[in-house]
Motif scaffolding. Sequence first.
Motif, PDB file in Angstrom:
ATOM      1  N   ALA A 214       0.829  -1.212   0.000  1.00 32.10           N
ATOM      2  CA  ALA A 214       0.000   0.000   0.000  1.00 32.10           C
ATOM      3  C   ALA A 214       0.862   1.260   0.000  1.00 32.10           C
ATOM      4  N   GLY A 215       1.953   1.247  -0.792  1.00 37.30           N
ATOM      5  CA  GLY A 215       2.813   2.417  -0.914  1.00 37.30           C
ATOM      6  C   GLY A 215       3.882   2.551   0.155  1.00 37.30           C
ATOM      7  N   GLU A 216       3.940   1.617   1.090  1.00 40.39           N
ATOM      8  CA  GLU A 216       4.934   1.649   2.175  1.00 40.39           C
ATOM      9  C   GLU A 216       5.881   0.456   2.021  1.00 40.39           C
ATOM     10  N   GLN A 217       7.195   0.713   2.020  1.00 37.63           N
ATOM     11  CA  GLN A 217       8.153  -0.387   1.934  1.00 37.63           C
ATOM     12  C   GLN A 217       8.388  -0.985   3.311  1.00 37.63           C
ATOM     13  N   ILE A 218       8.257  -2.315   3.386  1.00 34.01           N
ATOM     14  CA  ILE A 218       8.515  -3.025   4.635  1.00 34.01           C
ATOM     15  C   ILE A 218       9.579  -4.085   4.376  1.00 34.01           C
ATOM     16  N   GLN A 219      10.340  -4.391   5.420  1.00 33.68           N
ATOM     17  CA  GLN A 219      11.374  -5.410   5.322  1.00 33.68           C
ATOM     18  C   GLN A 219      11.024  -6.533   6.297  1.00 33.68           C
ATOM     19  N   LEU A 220      10.882  -7.741   5.746  1.00 35.06           N
ATOM     20  CA  LEU A 220      10.541  -8.912   6.541  1.00 35.06           C
ATOM     21  C   LEU A 220      11.757  -9.823   6.632  1.00 35.06           C
ATOM     22  N   THR A 221      12.039 -10.321   7.828  1.00 33.28           N
ATOM     23  CA  THR A 221      13.149 -11.237   8.040  1.00 33.28           C
ATOM     24  C   THR A 221      12.590 -12.550   8.554  1.00 33.28           C
TER      25      THR A 221
ATOM     26  N   GLN B  30      11.528 -13.540  12.309  1.00 33.10           N
ATOM     27  CA  GLN B  30      11.391 -12.327  13.110  1.00 33.10           C
ATOM     28  C   GLN B  30       9.922 -11.966  13.284  1.00 33.10           C
ATOM     29  N   GLN B  31       9.677 -10.991  14.127  1.00 28.83           N
ATOM     30  CA  GLN B  31       8.335 -10.511  14.430  1.00 28.83           C
ATOM     31  C   GLN B  31       7.618 -10.003  13.184  1.00 28.83           C
ATOM     32  N   ALA B  32       6.296 -10.138  13.188  1.00 29.11           N
ATOM     33  CA  ALA B  32       5.468  -9.638  12.091  1.00 29.11           C
ATOM     34  C   ALA B  32       5.496  -8.115  12.071  1.00 29.11           C
ATOM     35  N   ILE B  33       5.238  -7.557  10.873  1.00 29.64           N
ATOM     36  CA  ILE B  33       5.237  -6.112  10.671  1.00 29.64           C
ATOM     37  C   ILE B  33       3.861  -5.694  10.162  1.00 29.64           C
ATOM     38  N   GLU B  34       3.343  -4.579  10.690  1.00 24.75           N
ATOM     39  CA  GLU B  34       2.054  -4.058  10.253  1.00 24.75           C
ATOM     40  C   GLU B  34       2.235  -3.066   9.120  1.00 24.75           C
ATOM     41  N   ALA B  35       1.376  -3.188   8.103  1.00 24.82           N
ATOM     42  CA  ALA B  35       1.364  -2.250   6.971  1.00 24.82           C
ATOM     43  C   ALA B  35       0.028  -2.380   6.257  1.00 24.82           C
TER      44      ALA B  35
ATOM     45  N   GLY C  89      -2.870  -1.806   7.182  1.00 25.17           N
ATOM     46  CA  GLY C  89      -3.934  -2.355   8.011  1.00 25.17           C
ATOM     47  C   GLY C  89      -3.854  -3.857   8.209  1.00 25.17           C
ATOM     48  N   LEU C  90      -2.768  -4.482   7.728  1.00 23.79           N
ATOM     49  CA  LEU C  90      -2.578  -5.925   7.858  1.00 23.79           C
ATOM     50  C   LEU C  90      -1.248  -6.215   8.541  1.00 23.79           C
ATOM     51  N   THR C  91      -1.074  -7.449   9.004  1.00 21.11           N
ATOM     52  CA  THR C  91       0.163  -7.886   9.631  1.00 21.11           C
ATOM     53  C   THR C  91       0.843  -8.897   8.717  1.00 21.11           C
ATOM     54  N   PHE C  92       2.143  -8.691   8.437  1.00 20.34           N
ATOM     55  CA  PHE C  92       2.905  -9.518   7.506  1.00 20.34           C
ATOM     56  C   PHE C  92       4.066 -10.192   8.229  1.00 20.34           C
ATOM     57  N   SER C  93       4.293 -11.485   7.946  1.00 13.69           N
ATOM     58  CA  SER C  93       5.479 -12.182   8.437  1.00 13.69           C
ATOM     59  C   SER C  93       5.987 -13.107   7.333  1.00 13.69           C
ATOM     60  N   LEU C  94       7.296 -13.258   7.258  1.00 13.32           N
ATOM     61  CA  LEU C  94       7.938 -14.049   6.208  1.00 13.32           C
ATOM     62  C   LEU C  94       7.966 -15.511   6.602  1.00 13.32           C
TER      63      LEU C  94
ATOM     64  N   SER D  37       8.857 -18.179   4.035  1.00 14.52           N
ATOM     65  CA  SER D  37       9.966 -18.829   3.341  1.00 14.52           C
ATOM     66  C   SER D  37      10.446 -17.988   2.169  1.00 14.52           C
ATOM     67  N   VAL D  38      11.700 -18.242   1.798  1.00 14.09           N
ATOM     68  CA  VAL D  38      12.320 -17.594   0.641  1.00 14.09           C
ATOM     69  C   VAL D  38      13.022 -18.679  -0.154  1.00 14.09           C
ATOM     70  N   THR D  39      12.690 -18.795  -1.440  1.00 17.88           N
ATOM     71  CA  THR D  39      13.389 -19.716  -2.335  1.00 17.88           C
ATOM     72  C   THR D  39      13.948 -18.893  -3.494  1.00 17.88           C
ATOM     73  N   PRO D  40      14.753 -19.496  -4.347  1.00 17.30           N
ATOM     74  CA  PRO D  40      15.270 -18.744  -5.496  1.00 17.30           C
ATOM     75  C   PRO D  40      14.171 -18.234  -6.436  1.00 17.30           C
ATOM     76  N   ASP D  41      13.001 -18.875  -6.413  1.00 14.27           N
ATOM     77  CA  ASP D  41      11.918 -18.523  -7.343  1.00 14.27           C
ATOM     78  C   ASP D  41      10.782 -17.691  -6.744  1.00 14.27           C
ATOM     79  N   GLU D  42      10.528 -17.858  -5.445  1.00 16.84           N
ATOM     80  CA  GLU D  42       9.377 -17.187  -4.848  1.00 16.84           C
ATOM     81  C   GLU D  42       9.555 -16.979  -3.354  1.00 16.84           C
ATOM     82  N   ILE D  43       8.685 -16.138  -2.806  1.00 21.45           N
ATOM     83  CA  ILE D  43       8.637 -15.918  -1.367  1.00 21.45           C
ATOM     84  C   ILE D  43       7.241 -16.282  -0.890  1.00 21.45           C
ATOM     85  N   GLN D  44       7.142 -16.658   0.381  1.00 18.79           N
ATOM     86  CA  GLN D  44       5.847 -16.963   0.965  1.00 18.79           C
ATOM     87  C   GLN D  44       5.704 -16.151   2.240  1.00 18.79           C
ATOM     88  N   VAL D  45       4.571 -15.436   2.334  1.00 21.47           N
ATOM     89  CA  VAL D  45       4.332 -14.503   3.435  1.00 21.47           C
ATOM     90  C   VAL D  45       2.977 -14.843   4.064  1.00 21.47           C
TER      91      VAL D  45
END
Length: 108
Positions: A72-79, A82-87, A89-94, A96-104
Amino acid sequence: MLISKPRRRIAAALASAVLGLALLTGCGDDVSCGLDQCTVTIARETNASVDVLGVEAKFVSADENTVTLDVAGEQIQLTKGQQAIEAGGLTFSLSSVTPDEIQVEVSR
């Protein structure tokens, strides 16, 4: 006017179904939703994005443990782990990360 018990049960079931469908609105092919949480899969490529629960999340960059998204126009960094991040109006947490895709994981 009194409503009979069977009609009240039907009305309650219908209201629950409508609420469930409302929560799932915005879930597409790359989004798998339950009642209070969605799992989002985004390709690791330029301009990849997905709409989840009415909010657009765009892939920006990633390394093996960290992902940057534009939500929604805001850059967030997920590790990962690590703890979830709000952006947006929703909460995001990472998840998995693979060479082809990410799952949040995304929740309200």
